[in-house]
Design a protein around this motif. Structure first.
Motif, mmCIF file in Angstrom:
data_model
loop_
_atom_site.group_PDB
_atom_site.id
_atom_site.type_symbol
_atom_site.label_atom_id
_atom_site.label_comp_id
_atom_site.label_asym_id
_atom_site.label_seq_id
_atom_site.Cartn_x
_atom_site.Cartn_y
_atom_site.Cartn_z
ATOM 1 N N SER A 1 0.829 -1.208 0.000
ATOM 2 C CA SER A 1 0.000 0.000 0.000
ATOM 3 C C SER A 1 0.864 1.258 0.000
ATOM 4 C CB SER A 1 -0.948 0.008 1.204
ATOM 5 O OG SER A 1 -0.241 0.129 2.432
ATOM 6 N N SER B 1 2.250 1.689 -3.477
ATOM 7 C CA SER B 1 1.209 2.199 -4.373
ATOM 8 C C SER B 1 1.095 3.714 -4.271
ATOM 9 C CB SER B 1 -0.138 1.546 -4.021
ATOM 10 O OG SER B 1 -1.178 2.064 -4.831
ATOM 11 N N ARG C 1 3.964 5.358 -6.076
ATOM 12 C CA ARG C 1 3.787 5.378 -7.531
ATOM 13 C C ARG C 1 2.750 6.416 -7.957
ATOM 14 N NH1 ARG C 1 4.057 -0.312 -6.773
ATOM 15 N NH2 ARG C 1 1.783 -0.410 -6.781
#
Length: 265
Positions: free
Chosen positions: A54, A57, A60
């Motif tokens: 998480s 993510s 990114r």
């Protein structure tokens, strides 16, 4: 659900005469009149639900926290380089994470700091004021340059926060009971801990992190003489080589920390 409170922090770390003095100075500081109750009431819990995936993510998905700001412009104004609002950046970042219920991207955090009433009071308002003061000073820079300097400060703090949370998520995923709390971070200089091992994370030659460390009493001095004693571990990362990419610790960095923590009493 795991929860860490300010009382947990004080029970663990406020155990030497110097730690007591640091705490008393903080709660007696009139400039911290609003900060003290906020930090003392803070409960860390959402952090402990985050997974390495998480956090990756978010890394990114996040917009580049430093935007197109150039270091030479960002570090030109000493008033901004030395700017420390009453609420430390880590206070606002932890507050945003716990309030939103997830780790925010840079763009989410920026909107939160602007639109959340308390977030605005903690960070956005002071940021506007320092940029305005610098801009309107005699011979001051343009508003854009002043604001770029502020963004550089806050953006670097955001990246530092991402790195710390990433390490914590990895270490907890490996089975270690790693804890964090803004009181430990801003007052005792402990980025995270497990048992009686206090850890800090910094980028080698990072100007602001080193400057912050220089202005504060180091953790090992604060906790010197505690019984039982503490162990201290610093994770030093190489500077990022690619602009606009979050510099996260490597798996080797994290495995080394895990080994240190598992070997701790």
């Amino acid at each position: 659900m795991a929860v860490t409170t300010s009382q947990d922090v004080l029970k663990l770390f406020k155990v030497t005469s110097l730690a007591e003095a640091v705490f008393q100075r903080w709660i007696s500081d009139t400039s911290k009149a609003e900060v003290v109750p906020h930090v003392m009431e803070h409960r860390t819990s959402v952090v402990y639900d985050l997974t390495p995936a998480s956090v990756e993510s978010v890394c990114r998905a996040t917009a580049h926290a430093l935007g197109n700001v150039k270091r030479v412009v960002a570090e030109r104004e000493r008033a901004i380089v030395d700017w420390h609002p009453p609420f430390a950046f880590t206070h606002t970042l932890h507050y945003a994470l716990e309030t939103l219920g997830h780790l925010p991207t840079w763009q989410e955090f920026s909107v939160f700091a602007r639109d959340d009433a308390k977030g605005h009071h903690m960070l956005w308002g002071p940021a506007i004021r320092v940029a305005s003061d610098v801009h309107h000073a005699w011979g001051g820079p343009s508003w854009d340059d002043a604001w770029d300097g502020v963004r550089w400060r806050v953006g670097n703090a955001y990246y530092s926060f991402l790195r710390e949370i990433y390490v914590v998520a990895h270490l907890r995923a490996s089975g270690l009971d790693v804890r964090v709390h803004p009181l430990a971070d801003a007052l005792f200089r402990v980025d995270f801990w497990s048992g009686r091992t206090a850890c800090s994370l910094l980028i080698k030659n990072a100007k602001f992190k080193e400057g912050d460390q220089g202005r504060k009493i180091p953790t090992d001095r604060i906790l010197e003489g505690a019984e039982p004693g503490f162990r201290f571990h610093k994770i030093q990362l190489e500077p990022a080589t690619e602009f606009g990419v979050v510099r996260l610790p490597s798996s080797e960095d994290i495995h080394r920390v895990a080994d240190v923590l598992r070997a701790s009493p």
